[in-house]
Enzyme design. Structure first.
Site, PDB file in Angstrom:
ATOM      1  N   THR A 176       0.848  -1.058  -0.011  1.00  0.00           N
ATOM      2  CA  THR A 176      -0.025   0.147  -0.027  1.00  0.00           C
ATOM      3  C   THR A 176       0.793   1.275   0.140  1.00  0.00           C
ATOM      4  O   THR A 176       0.518   2.281  -0.553  1.00  0.00           O
ATOM      5  CB  THR A 176      -0.877   0.007   1.134  1.00  0.00           C
ATOM      6  N   SER A 220       1.615  -7.182  -0.610  1.00  0.00           N
ATOM      7  CA  SER A 220       2.019  -8.197   0.126  1.00  0.00           C
ATOM      8  C   SER A 220       1.634  -9.610   0.251  1.00  0.00           C
ATOM      9  O   SER A 220       2.200 -10.531   0.816  1.00  0.00           O
ATOM     10  CB  SER A 220       2.217  -7.695   1.658  1.00  0.00           C
ATOM     11  N   THR A 249       1.665  -4.174   4.390  1.00  0.00           N
ATOM     12  CA  THR A 249       1.293  -4.408   5.859  1.00  0.00           C
ATOM     13  C   THR A 249       0.761  -5.894   6.087  1.00  0.00           C
ATOM     14  O   THR A 249       0.747  -6.364   7.101  1.00  0.00           O
ATOM     15  CB  THR A 249       0.338  -3.645   6.463  1.00  0.00           C
ATOM     16  N   ASP A 250      -0.026  -6.534   5.267  1.00  0.00           N
ATOM     17  CA  ASP A 250      -0.828  -7.826   5.434  1.00  0.00           C
ATOM     18  C   ASP A 250       0.342  -8.939   5.867  1.00  0.00           C
ATOM     19  O   ASP A 250      -0.099  -9.750   6.632  1.00  0.00           O
ATOM     20  CB  ASP A 250      -1.334  -8.299   4.083  1.00  0.00           C
TER      21      ASP A 250
END
Length: 322
Positions: A12, A54, A87-88
């Site tokens: 992101t 990610s 971030t995942d």
């Protein structure tokens, strides 16, 4: 002035919303304008290594990333590294890097919850905080760190706790080990231990399963037929499972396939406390390997790494207590 590598992998932090409202990867990284403003903090070198969401990250890509970082540190005399990441799966990449990257230079992983065109986008600020941390003398030798929202967390303990909040990254039970302010970087804790393994690849297949009420042996037996090398079970509470899966776990262990136990609870560790069928004590007697507070996704990565070194159950148990 410190020389800091900023290596991009996508996520992101490198995306923006298109005219249809869909957030997609940018061909040109939107962080370049922020990087230009970092000249007062450090001498920054940029590496556009990957540009993927990610969820597309894999353990093999993480291992390749570790190799690339080490090569660049050794060939360019870098003082520190910042990796930007979606971030995942950020916590998984950070933790695997911490397990296999045997350098003392600060390695900071950061990301963003809001894309570059959103009001209040957190990517630029997180990047600045990460570079400040990577340039800090106090960050040296602390292993891989995760910096978002002006907090500094260890790769081992941090996890994503909210699907959209910018304060999503927390270290349950332990908290951050430092903060980033306008005045600089301040550490108030130091990790007591760090385990590192010299491996060049990850070849073992390890599956992660979460327990649920009424769970039976069907799923575990089906997975066992898929030629797995290890299994991680997210158990209830302090480390308890439905008694109906005990025979399947026993069959795995007798075949030499290690079974690692974590708790599906947000905080706490698994223990051999309860002695009923499926309780922690009976699991321990069966030969299940207990962990010391790792969550399921990180225990899976650690088992993959550990299996490159040994398949001995006692040795694995010792490794998972560190």
């Amino acid at each position: 002035m410190k020389k800091i590598l900023v290596l991009h992998t996508g996520g992101t932090i490198a995306m923006q919303e298109d005219e249809h409202g869909a957030v997609t990867p940018n061909l040109v990284n939107p962080l370049y304008s922020t990087i230009e403003s970092l000249s007062s903090i450090a001498s920054v070198v940029v590496d556009d290594y990957l540009n993927i969401p990610s969820p597309h990250m894999t353990p093999s890509l993480m291992v390749n990333l570790a190799h690339r970082l080490k090569e660049r540190v050794e060939s360019e005399q870098l003082d520190g590294i910042v990796v930007t990441h979606g971030t995942d799966t950020l916590e998984e990449t950070a933790y695997l890097l911490d397990l296999i990257l045997d350098i003392d230079n600060p390695v900071i992983v950061t990301g963003a919850m809001r894309s570059s065109n959103e009001l209040g986008s957190d990517g630029p600020h997180n990047l600045i905080s990460a570079v400040k941390t990577a340039a800090s003398e106090d960050a040296y030798g602390k292993g891989v760190l995760v910096v978002l929202n002006d907090e500094i967390h260890t790769a081992k303990n941090v996890t994503k706790t909210h699907s959209s909040n910018i304060a999503t990254f927390q270290s349950p039970q332990y908290g951050p080990i430092g903060i980033v302010t306008k005045r600089g970087v301040s550490f108030h804790h130091t990790p007591a231990k760090r385990d590192c393994y010299a491996i060049t690849s990850l070849e073992k297949r390890v599956v992660l399963l979460k327990t649920y009420t009424g769970m039976d042996a069907t799923t575990i037996d089906a997975i066992a037929e898929a030629s797995i090398h290890g299994l991680v079970i997210e158990a209830f509470g302090q480390g308890n499972v439905p008694p109906t899966i005990m025979p399947a776990l026993d069959r795995l262990i007798k075949r030499g396939i290690p079974v690692v136990l974590v708790s599906r609870c947000f905080s706490g560790i698994v223990q051999d406390t309860y002695a009923y069928d499926g309780g922690g004590r009976t699991l321990k007697e069966l030969g299940v390997i207990f962990t010391n507070g790792l969550n399921g996704q990180k225990a899976r990565l650690k088992l993959m790494v550990a299996l490159e070194k040994t398949n001995d159950n006692d040795q694995l148990q010792t490794l998972f207590l560190t």
